[in-house]
Design a protein around this motif. Structure first.
Motif, PDB file in Angstrom:
ATOM      1  N   VAL A 192      -4.365   5.404 -42.132  1.00 17.32           N
ATOM      2  CA  VAL A 192      -3.310   4.752 -41.370  1.00 17.32           C
ATOM      3  C   VAL A 192      -2.021   4.840 -42.180  1.00 17.32           C
ATOM      4  N   PHE A 193      -1.006   5.448 -41.571  1.00 20.94           N
ATOM      5  CA  PHE A 193       0.294   5.586 -42.220  1.00 20.94           C
ATOM      6  C   PHE A 193       1.200   4.478 -41.692  1.00 20.94           C
ATOM      7  N   PHE A 194       1.790   3.708 -42.609  1.00 27.09           N
ATOM      8  CA  PHE A 194       2.618   2.579 -42.185  1.00 27.09           C
ATOM      9  C   PHE A 194       3.848   2.480 -43.081  1.00 27.09           C
ATOM     10  N   LEU A 206       2.744   3.848 -38.088  1.00 32.97           N
ATOM     11  CA  LEU A 206       3.272   5.115 -37.576  1.00 32.97           C
ATOM     12  C   LEU A 206       2.201   5.985 -36.950  1.00 32.97           C
ATOM     13  N   GLY A 207       0.992   5.961 -37.474  1.00 29.20           N
ATOM     14  CA  GLY A 207      -0.030   6.817 -36.892  1.00 29.20           C
ATOM     15  C   GLY A 207      -1.343   6.680 -37.628  1.00 29.20           C
ATOM     16  N   VAL A 208      -2.404   7.163 -36.977  1.00 37.78           N
ATOM     17  CA  VAL A 208      -3.749   7.136 -37.529  1.00 37.78           C
ATOM     18  C   VAL A 208      -4.339   8.521 -37.381  1.00 37.78           C
ATOM     19  N   THR A 209      -4.977   9.029 -38.422  1.00 36.90           N
ATOM     20  CA  THR A 209      -5.562  10.364 -38.385  1.00 36.90           C
ATOM     21  C   THR A 209      -6.716  10.428 -39.366  1.00 36.90           C
ATOM     22  N   THR A 210      -7.568  11.412 -39.158  1.00 37.04           N
ATOM     23  CA  THR A 210      -8.677  11.637 -40.084  1.00 37.04           C
ATOM     24  C   THR A 210      -8.315  12.641 -41.167  1.00 37.04           C
ATOM     25  N   ARG A 211      -7.306  13.474 -40.945  1.00 39.50           N
ATOM     26  CA  ARG A 211      -6.906  14.483 -41.920  1.00 39.50           C
ATOM     27  C   ARG A 211      -5.382  14.470 -42.062  1.00 39.50           C
ATOM     28  N   PRO A 212      -4.857  13.582 -42.873  1.00 40.63           N
ATOM     29  CA  PRO A 212      -3.401  13.573 -43.041  1.00 40.63           C
ATOM     30  C   PRO A 212      -2.948  14.726 -43.929  1.00 40.63           C
ATOM     31  N   GLY A 214       0.925  17.202 -44.990  1.00 41.03           N
ATOM     32  CA  GLY A 214       2.369  17.110 -45.081  1.00 41.03           C
ATOM     33  C   GLY A 214       3.069  17.222 -43.743  1.00 41.03           C
ATOM     34  N   ALA A 215       2.608  18.101 -42.904  1.00 42.16           N
ATOM     35  CA  ALA A 215       3.250  18.287 -41.603  1.00 42.16           C
ATOM     36  C   ALA A 215       3.084  17.044 -40.735  1.00 42.16           C
ATOM     37  N   TRP A 216       1.889  16.466 -40.783  1.00 39.10           N
ATOM     38  CA  TRP A 216       1.665  15.251 -39.972  1.00 39.10           C
ATOM     39  C   TRP A 216       2.536  14.092 -40.469  1.00 39.10           C
ATOM     40  N   VAL A 217       2.635  13.924 -41.780  1.00 43.73           N
ATOM     41  CA  VAL A 217       3.459  12.853 -42.333  1.00 43.73           C
ATOM     42  C   VAL A 217       4.923  13.070 -41.980  1.00 43.73           C
ATOM     43  N   THR A 218       5.389  14.318 -42.034  1.00 42.48           N
ATOM     44  CA  THR A 218       6.790  14.606 -41.698  1.00 42.48           C
ATOM     45  C   THR A 218       7.087  14.250 -40.248  1.00 42.48           C
TER      46      THR A 218
END
Length: 277
Positions: A192-194, A206-212, A214-218
């Protein structure tokens, strides 16, 4: 034993002594008289007071006596040993020295206090560097001890150079971001990115993912700036750790809105205390 019988025995012993050679007889009589005088003195004086001269004479003459006769003197061998112990201790013991570090030179103390009074915002290391230029090798602990003794002591460091003071001054304009994980029932781990606003403690998920990556964080950073709209301009700094998921692309996304990204030191989670908590 009656006094009459004792007197007869003593007279018989004195007669036997007269049969000895004149020299030995006179000496033995003198010894008997001296012993009897000592016995009389012991009955009257329980503990005579001896000066250092008396002790020296008795100690020197006692060495010439036979072992059997030393125990019957006014001063016993135990007393001689008791007199001898302080002399040995005084001879063998090193001079008394003060324990601990030697005191700081008063001239060095003056050199430490003078720049501290004239520059109250100088820290210990700054004063230490100035003293090194003058040829004085003084440790920071010594400078701190000297300044604490001086009342009031100068400030040991800049009050506004600490990270805590920076966060207090810019809390309203400083968010912090990080990840936390959630393990599901199916044993899958979600990331979980917050982002949390330091001033209000408001959290943006900001979002939830199983494989974070660099592109997803950007992309999530861009989505946050779009959601904030005009409020994005009120933020000046963004605190993050040195996780590899944060790339230069995500930093550039925040830099486009004039937000400076601040990286905390390695292995220093307390520097990002808002997000870590």
């Amino acid at each position: 034993m009656t006094p009459r019988l004792f007197y007869m025995i003593f007279c018989r012993m004195a007669g036997w002594l007269t049969l000895l050679p004149p020299g030995d007889a006179s000496k033995n009589v003198e010894i008997l008289v001296l012993r009897h005088e000592i016995a009389v003195l012991r009955r009257q004086v329980s503990r005579p007071r001896l000066s250092w001269a008396d002790r020296a004479v008795l100690s020197a003459l006692a060495r010439g006596l036979p072992t059997a006769l030393r125990a019957h003197r006014l001063v016993t061998p135990a007393a001689l040993l008791r007199w001898h112990r302080p002399l040995i201790a005084r001879h063998r013991t090193h001079p008394h020295r003060r324990m601990g570090r030697p005191p700081t030179d008063p001239a060095v103390v003056t050199l430490i206090q003078q720049p501290a009074r004239e520059n109250p915002r100088w820290g210990y290391e700054r004063i230490r560097g100035e003293l090194r230029q003058l040829g004085h090798q003084v440790s920071g602990a010594t400078i701190r001890r000297v300044l604490k003794r001086a009342r009031p002591a100068p400030a040991p460091r800049h009050a506004d150079d600490r990270w805590r003071d920076f966060l207090r001054a810019h809390a309203a304009s400083t968010p912090a971001c990080d990840f936390f994980t959630v393990d599901t029932v199916t044993l899958h781990r979600l990331y979980v990115f917050f982002v949390v606003e330091a001033g209000t403690r408001f959290v943006h998920v900001l979002g939830v993912t199983t494989r974070p990556d660099g592109a997803w964080v950007t992309q999530q950073a861009r989505n946050l700036l779009v959601d904030l709209k005009d409020r994005a301009g009120t933020f000046r700094f963004l605190i993050r750790d040195r996780d590899t998921k944060f790339t230069s692309g995500s930093d550039e996304g925040f830099a486009g809105d004039d937000i400076d990204v601040l990286k905390i030191p390695p292995r220093a989670p307390r520097a990002n205390a808002f997000a870590e908590r």
